[in-house]
Design a protein around this motif. Structure first.
Motif: not given
Lengths: 159, 176
Positions: B151-158, B134-135, B31-37, A83-91
Motif C-alpha cells: 500500500x505504501x513505499x518509503x524510500x530512504x531512512x524512515x 522494485x528496490x 520514485x513512485x512504486x509500480x507495485x502500489x495496490x 515488461x518484466x522490468x516495467x512491472x517492478x520499476x514502472x515506466x
C-alpha cells in the motif's frame, strides 16, 4: 616519437570502449549479447537516473544487466524483458517514455502548442488584412475618401 | 473579448510557471512504486539468524505488516534503526526485514550491536528479491495490508517525522 604516438592511440582506443559492461557479464552468444546491449541502452539505471544500465557502474545497474541477459538466455523476447522490468520499476525504468494514454500530453504537447501558435498567427494576419480591406482596397492604396481628406489636409498646410 | 485575449499569454505563462514551481519542490530521486495496490511479489528467503525461520510471501497478509529492506553496509539504515526499534517496542504491527546484498555474519553482528526489531528476516544475498520488490536504494520500507497488497513505499531512512505522519496513520487506517 613513435612510442608517443602509439601511446596516444592506445589511450584513445581504450577510452572508446570505456563502458560499464564487465567482461564476465558478456554472453557467449554474440546475437543474444547484441540484443542485451540494445535493450540495456534504453533501460534507466534507477540509482543514477540519467544513465542507462549499459553506462552505469552502480551495483543495481550491474544486477539489472545480468538479469536482462539471464532472461534473454531463458528465451524471453525483448518486450517480455522490458515488461518484466516495467512491472517492478514502472515506466520510469525506460529512458524513453512509452507511448500511451498517460503520456500523450508529453508526446503531443509541443505539437499542440505549435498548432495553437500557428492558428493565433493566422488569425492575427487575417485580421490585419481585413483592417486594410476596410480602409481601402486590399493592395493598401488609399480609398478615394482618404485621398480627398489627405489633399484637404495638405492644402490647408500650404495655405 | 479582444482585451481578454490579450492577457491569455500571461495566464498561460502563469499556469506553466506554477506547474514547474511545484515540480521543483519535489525530490526527483523519490520514485513512485509500480507495485502500489498490487500483491507483494513471490519470494522465499532463507533466514539471517541460523536456526530461525526465513521470510517468504506466505508470511504476508492476514494482518497489516511493515517490511523494511536494510543492509549492514548501508549508512542511512543505521540512521533509521532507532526509529524501527521504537516501532517494534511500541506498535504491535509485525515488522519484517529483507537483508539486502549483505553478508550473513555482517548482518548478524550489526543486529547484535544495534538491536533486532524484526520478527522475521530474509536474506537476499543476490539482490534478486529486491528487484522483485522494485528496490532501487536501501533502505526502503513498505506497508503491506491484510490482503498482502503493497500500500505504501518509503524510500530512504524512515525518520521520526515520516513514521509519525505517513506510516503510522496509514497502518491505523488499514487496521480499521
Amino acid at each position: 616519437m613513435k612510442a608517443f604516438v602509439l601511446g596516444l592511440t592506445m589511450i584513445f582506443l581504450s577510452s572508446l570502449s570505456a563502458l560499464a559492461v564487465n567482461p564476465d557479464e558478456v554472453l557467449d552468444d554474440p546475437l543474444l549479447e547484441k540484443r542485451a546491449r540494445a535493450l540495456s541502452v534504453n533501460i534507466r539505471c534507477l540509482v543514477c537516473q540519467n544513465q542507462s544500465i549499459d553506462d552505469s557502474n552502480a551495483d543495481l545497474a550491474r544486477d539489472l544487466r545480468v538479469l536482462v541477459r539471464e532472461r534473454l538466455v531463458a528465451g524471453d523476447s525483448d518486450t517480455e524483458v522490458l515488461d518484466y522490468l516495467i512491472a517492478r520499476y514502472g515506466d520510469f525504468v525506460m529512458l524513453k517514455p512509452p507511448f500511451k494514454g498517460s503520456t500523450y500530453i508529453l508526446w503531443f504537447g509541443p505539437l499542440i502548442v505549435f498548432i495553437l501558435a500557428a492558428i493565433g498567427l493566422a488569425v492575427y494576419f487575417r485580421r490585419r488584412q481585413t483592417e486594410y480591406a476596410d480602409a481601402g482596397d486590399s493592395t493598401g492604396r488609399l480609398s478615394s475618401d482618404e485621398r480627398e481628406r489627405l489633399t484637404r489636409l495638405l492644402d490647408r498646410e500650404d495655405g | 473579448m479582444p482585451r481578454l485575449l490579450f492577457i491569455l499569454p500571461l495566464l498561460l505563462f502563469g499556469a506553466i510557471a506554477a506547474y514547474f514551481a511545484v515540480g521543483l519542490t519535489k525530490d526527483p530521486r523519490l520514485l513512485p512504486s509500480a507495485l502500489i495496490d498490487k500483491p507483494a511479489p513471490e519470494f522465499d528467503l532463507p533466514p539471517v539468524h541460523d536456526g530461525q525461520e526465513g521470510f517468504a510471501k506466505a508470511n504476508l497478509g492476514g494482518e497489516v505488516k511493515l517490511v523494511n529492506v536494510f543492509a549492514s553496509w548501508c549508512v542511512p539504515c543505521k540512521v533509521e534503526h532507532p526509529v524501527l526499534m521504537r516501532f517494534a517496542e511500541t506498535n504491535d504491527t509485525p515488522l519484517y526485514g529483507i537483508n539486502y546484498k549483505d553478508k550473513k555474519t555482517d548482518a548478524v553482528a550489526w543486529l547484535k550491536q544495534l538491536g533486532d526489531p524484526y520478527k522475521r528476516i530474509g536474506q537476499d544475498l543476490s539482490g534478486r528479491v529486491g528487484i522483485e520488490w522494485g528496490v532501487y536504494g536501501v533502505p526502503e520500507t513498505y506497508v503491506v495490508d491484510r490482503e498482502g497488497r503493497i500500500r505504501y513505499r518509503h524510500v530512504g531512512p524512515v525518520l521520526p517525522d515520516a513514521m509519525k505522519e505517513k506510516i503510522l496513520p496509514l497502518i491505523e487506517e488499514l487496521k480499521k
